[in-house]
Design a protein around this motif. Structure first.
Motif, PDB file in Angstrom:
ATOM      1  N   LEU A  44     -59.634  -6.658  31.863  1.00  0.00           N
ATOM      2  CA  LEU A  44     -59.289  -7.445  33.370  1.00  0.00           C
ATOM      3  C   LEU A  44     -59.960  -6.439  34.303  1.00  0.00           C
ATOM      4  O   LEU A  44     -60.953  -7.394  35.547  1.00  0.00           O
ATOM      5  N   ASP A  45     -60.275  -5.118  34.886  1.00  0.00           N
ATOM      6  CA  ASP A  45     -60.516  -4.579  35.642  1.00  0.00           C
ATOM      7  C   ASP A  45     -62.194  -5.217  36.031  1.00  0.00           C
ATOM      8  O   ASP A  45     -63.102  -5.337  36.744  1.00  0.00           O
ATOM      9  N   THR A  53     -56.884  -2.664  29.802  1.00  0.00           N
ATOM     10  CA  THR A  53     -56.834  -2.750  31.337  1.00  0.00           C
ATOM     11  C   THR A  53     -58.185  -3.042  31.870  1.00  0.00           C
ATOM     12  O   THR A  53     -58.634  -3.821  33.029  1.00  0.00           O
ATOM     13  N   SER A  54     -58.839  -2.068  31.009  1.00  0.00           N
ATOM     14  CA  SER A  54     -60.171  -2.022  31.616  1.00  0.00           C
ATOM     15  C   SER A  54     -60.935  -3.303  31.154  1.00  0.00           C
ATOM     16  O   SER A  54     -62.188  -4.004  32.095  1.00  0.00           O
ATOM     17  N   THR A  97     -56.478  -2.558  42.238  1.00  0.00           N
ATOM     18  CA  THR A  97     -57.434  -1.010  41.890  1.00  0.00           C
ATOM     19  C   THR A  97     -57.398  -0.253  43.403  1.00  0.00           C
ATOM     20  O   THR A  97     -57.087   0.808  42.657  1.00  0.00           O
ATOM     21  N   ARG A 150     -57.077  -8.584  41.684  1.00  0.00           N
ATOM     22  CA  ARG A 150     -57.678  -7.427  41.004  1.00  0.00           C
ATOM     23  C   ARG A 150     -57.064  -6.820  42.424  1.00  0.00           C
ATOM     24  O   ARG A 150     -57.512  -5.193  41.850  1.00  0.00           O
ATOM     25  N   HIS A 195     -53.911  -6.725  27.398  1.00  0.00           N
ATOM     26  CA  HIS A 195     -52.817  -4.925  26.979  1.00  0.00           C
ATOM     27  C   HIS A 195     -54.653  -4.173  27.283  1.00  0.00           C
ATOM     28  O   HIS A 195     -54.187  -3.295  27.156  1.00  0.00           O
ATOM     29  N   GLY A 233     -56.334 -12.696  34.793  1.00  0.00           N
ATOM     30  CA  GLY A 233     -55.360 -11.679  33.628  1.00  0.00           C
ATOM     31  C   GLY A 233     -53.985 -11.863  33.714  1.00  0.00           C
ATOM     32  O   GLY A 233     -53.620 -11.721  34.896  1.00  0.00           O
ATOM     33  N   CYS A 288     -48.456 -10.426  36.113  1.00  0.00           N
ATOM     34  CA  CYS A 288     -47.203  -9.465  35.344  1.00  0.00           C
ATOM     35  C   CYS A 288     -46.148 -10.291  35.544  1.00  0.00           C
ATOM     36  O   CYS A 288     -45.914 -10.833  35.771  1.00  0.00           O
ATOM     37  N   VAL A 347     -50.785 -10.243  32.051  1.00  0.00           N
ATOM     38  CA  VAL A 347     -50.297  -9.023  31.220  1.00  0.00           C
ATOM     39  C   VAL A 347     -48.427  -8.693  31.048  1.00  0.00           C
ATOM     40  O   VAL A 347     -48.002  -9.269  32.084  1.00  0.00           O
ATOM     41  N   VAL A 378     -54.495 -10.833  38.574  1.00  0.00           N
ATOM     42  CA  VAL A 378     -53.949 -10.679  37.830  1.00  0.00           C
ATOM     43  C   VAL A 378     -52.325 -10.893  37.551  1.00  0.00           C
ATOM     44  O   VAL A 378     -52.021 -10.050  38.446  1.00  0.00           O
TER      45      VAL A 378
END
Length: 257
Positions: free
Chosen positions: A199-200, A196-197, A224, A220, A194, A34, A208, A36, A206
């Motif tokens: 990517l989760d 996040t769910s 979390t 990830r 954008h 991911g 950034c 972001v 991830v």
């Protein structure tokens, strides 16, 4: 195994207000990564640099273990890019083309193109071959791009905000396709989003970016896990528990009354 994509110290001055600065990360086989950051943080510029759509002022880009850049043979770079599938946030094909005509436009760029795979995906995705691009919904436009990206034996998928604006069912189906794509452990996805769910559900790592610089690059689970833990002193924890117990007692008294 070699990384499918690697940026080393990638830097590029875009304007007086924005530059990519020393961007360094890698996409390993079998991963969904991911990517972001806020609007204008540098996600799309980084993706363009990774695909050699813009030239760097400094740093290196490696695709499938081979360096890309101005000093690399043009034919070799074209061959490397044919192993990358790209899905953008808006459908880039000419609006007057029909779905079947898009194949004729895209196919010459990819020596490994499979008409059978494209036809199967068009059917699987519920796309009408006679529909014009301008008449496709946003979700259908994403599916058309994905069908193209998956029809030439790509080893790396790059998605730039591809799920933005999709309805929940279309997003779920797209995410399922990404998970299936990397299931063999040989292929990978770089996924700018954008949401996040998304990517989760899918991301292994991830990354950034903010103001053109990488802020973090973490598994990830680390993100979390940290997001779900409140760090405090023992005294603060005791005070919190006292408040919780007080609230419970008040609720019980109110219920009894």
């Amino acid at each position: 195994m070699q990384n499918l994509l690697e940026l080393k110290g990638a830097s590029r001055r875009v304007s007086d207000r924005f530059s990519l600065r020393n961007v360094t990360f890698a996409v390993e086989p079998g991963q969904i990564v991911g990517f972001v950051g806020a609007n204008g943080a540098g996600k799309t510029t980084t993706i363009r640099a990774a695909l050699e759509l813009i030239k760097l002022d400094a740093g290196e880009v490696h695709l499938f273990g081979q360096r890309c850049g101005a000093d690399a043979p043009g034919e070799a770079q074209r061959c490397l890019r044919t192993r990358v599938g790209l899905v953008l946030d808006t459908c880039p094909f000419p609006s007057t083309l029909k779905v079947t005509e898009v194949e004729a436009l895209v196919r010459p760029a990819y020596p490994a193109w499979s008409h059978g795979t494209f036809a199967d995906l068009i059917s699987q995705f519920g796309l009408d071959p006679k529909t014009k691009v301008k008449d496709l919904s946003r979700g259908m436009g994403m599916k058309l791009q994905l069908a193209c990206a998956l029809s030439h034996n790509a080893k790396l998928l790059v998605l730039d905000e591809a799920t933005a604006g999709l309805d929940p069912m279309a997003r779920e189906k797209l995410l399922d396709e990404l998970l299936a794509f990397v299931a063999d452990g040989q292929r990978s996805v770089l996924f700018s989003s954008h949401i996040t769910s998304d990517l989760d559900r899918t991301a292994d790592r991830v990354i950034c970016i903010d103001a053109g610089s990488i802020m973090f690059d973490l598994p990830r689970e680390d993100i979390t896990d940290r997001a779900g833990i409140a760090h405090c002193t023992q005294a603060q924890a005791a005070e919190l528990m006292t408040c919780v117990e007080g609230a419970r007692a008040a609720h019980h008294a109110y219920s009894v009354d």
